[in-house]
Design a protein around this motif. Structure first.
Motif, PDB file in Angstrom:
ATOM      1  N   GLN A  59       2.359   6.923   6.829  1.00 12.97           N
ATOM      2  CA  GLN A  59       2.408   5.477   6.682  1.00 12.97           C
ATOM      3  C   GLN A  59       1.897   4.782   7.946  1.00 12.97           C
ATOM      4  O   GLN A  59       1.128   3.825   7.864  1.00 12.97           O
ATOM      5  CB  GLN A  59       3.837   5.009   6.381  1.00 12.97           C
ATOM      6  N   LEU A  60       2.350   5.250   9.098  1.00 15.87           N
ATOM      7  CA  LEU A  60       1.922   4.653  10.375  1.00 15.87           C
ATOM      8  C   LEU A  60       0.419   4.773  10.575  1.00 15.87           C
ATOM      9  O   LEU A  60      -0.233   3.828  11.036  1.00 15.87           O
ATOM     10  CB  LEU A  60       2.639   5.338  11.547  1.00 15.87           C
ATOM     11  N   SER A 111     -10.262   1.131   6.164  1.00 14.83           N
ATOM     12  CA  SER A 111      -9.516   1.141   4.916  1.00 14.83           C
ATOM     13  C   SER A 111     -10.429   0.844   3.733  1.00 14.83           C
ATOM     14  O   SER A 111     -11.339   0.026   3.838  1.00 14.83           O
ATOM     15  CB  SER A 111      -8.407   0.088   4.974  1.00 14.83           C
ATOM     16  N   GLU A 141      -5.667   0.206   8.862  1.00 14.80           N
ATOM     17  CA  GLU A 141      -5.783  -1.125   8.256  1.00 14.80           C
ATOM     18  C   GLU A 141      -5.730  -2.224   9.308  1.00 14.80           C
ATOM     19  O   GLU A 141      -6.486  -3.188   9.253  1.00 14.80           O
ATOM     20  CB  GLU A 141      -4.690  -1.328   7.205  1.00 14.80           C
ATOM     21  N   GLU A 142      -4.874  -2.077  10.307  1.00 11.99           N
ATOM     22  CA  GLU A 142      -4.731  -3.103  11.342  1.00 11.99           C
ATOM     23  C   GLU A 142      -5.909  -3.114  12.308  1.00 11.99           C
ATOM     24  O   GLU A 142      -6.327  -4.175  12.768  1.00 11.99           O
ATOM     25  CB  GLU A 142      -3.425  -2.898  12.116  1.00 11.99           C
ATOM     26  N   GLN A 157       3.827   2.790  18.963  1.00 14.31           N
ATOM     27  CA  GLN A 157       5.034   2.577  18.151  1.00 14.31           C
ATOM     28  C   GLN A 157       5.938   3.808  18.131  1.00 14.31           C
ATOM     29  O   GLN A 157       7.151   3.689  18.147  1.00 14.31           O
ATOM     30  CB  GLN A 157       4.631   2.218  16.721  1.00 14.31           C
ATOM     31  N   ARG A 182      -9.322  -0.681   1.290  1.00 13.97           N
ATOM     32  CA  ARG A 182      -8.825  -1.967   0.774  1.00 13.97           C
ATOM     33  C   ARG A 182      -9.825  -3.073   1.085  1.00 13.97           C
ATOM     34  O   ARG A 182      -9.857  -4.086   0.402  1.00 13.97           O
ATOM     35  CB  ARG A 182      -7.472  -2.304   1.382  1.00 13.97           C
ATOM     36  N   ARG A 236      -1.430   2.438   8.190  1.00 15.05           N
ATOM     37  CA  ARG A 236      -1.247   1.058   8.664  1.00 15.05           C
ATOM     38  C   ARG A 236      -2.114   0.812   9.906  1.00 15.05           C
ATOM     39  O   ARG A 236      -2.711  -0.253  10.044  1.00 15.05           O
ATOM     40  CB  ARG A 236       0.215   0.774   8.977  1.00 15.05           C
ATOM     41  N   MET A 250       0.824  -1.198   0.000  1.00 15.22           N
ATOM     42  CA  MET A 250       0.000   0.000   0.000  1.00 15.22           C
ATOM     43  C   MET A 250       0.866   1.259   0.000  1.00 15.22           C
ATOM     44  O   MET A 250       0.431   2.283  -0.468  1.00 15.22           O
ATOM     45  CB  MET A 250      -0.927  -0.028   1.221  1.00 15.22           C
ATOM     46  N   SER A 251       2.091   1.189   0.496  1.00 11.91           N
ATOM     47  CA  SER A 251       2.904   2.400   0.569  1.00 11.91           C
ATOM     48  C   SER A 251       3.230   2.955  -0.810  1.00 11.91           C
ATOM     49  O   SER A 251       3.343   4.168  -0.969  1.00 11.91           O
ATOM     50  CB  SER A 251       4.178   2.169   1.382  1.00 11.91           C
TER      51      SER A 251
END
Length: 154
Positions: free
Chosen positions: A21-22, A81, A28-29, A45, A83, A25, A1-2
């Motif tokens: 990006q984080l 997302s 999505e997670e 993180q 996705r 992500r 995805m990046s």
């Protein structure tokens, strides 16, 4: 995805940052998450990310078509997302569980509204009620009393 994220950002004159990006992500997670939930996930993180960065980034990601939001409570919007396949959200008012259903489930409703000239944004659709587990425990709606239930029955 990046790679997709980087290409979409460049097209808008923006750059790919580690924070973006984080945050993508994290969405999505987490599956379905409020900005505060995304922030907590990202901060686990990288502690230096602040709330305004998360809110701004979620707006950018939505404009780029990488995330969508819906209102699954009276709180902040919930992001997911793109996705994932497009889906309808069913939210339990008692335990707050969220289940995703294929848009075909509401196709008759969408068609009926379409006949009247209304176009439904199915991905933004949230239906509230009781999940099977909560309904089997007590079929009354949350906050409904025995007296109000009896009044409704007549």
């Amino acid at each position: 995805m990046s790679d997709d994220l980087a290409a979409r950002l460049r097209k808008q004159g923006l750059r790919l940052t580690p924070q973006r990006q984080l945050i993508l992500r994290a969405v999505e997670e987490l599956g379905h998450a409020t900005p505060d939930e995304v922030l907590a996930h990202v901060r686990s993180q990288v502690s230096s990310v602040n709330a305004s960065t998360v809110y701004r980034t979620l707006e950018v990601l939505e404009e780029l078509g990488l995330v969508r939001h819906t209102h699954l409570s009276d709180r902040a919007p919930t992001y997911h997302s793109t996705r994932e396949h497009e889906h309808v959200h069913a939210v339990c008012r008692r335990c707050h569980a969220v289940r995703s259903y294929d848009p075909a489930v509401v196709a008759p409703l969408v068609a009926a509204l379409g006949e009247d000239g209304f176009t439904v944004d199915v991905g933004h659709l949230a239906i509230f009620g009781l999940c099977a587990d909560c309904a089997s425990e007590d079929p009354r709606a949350p906050g409904e009393t025995e007296a109000s239930s009896a009044r409704l029955r007549g």
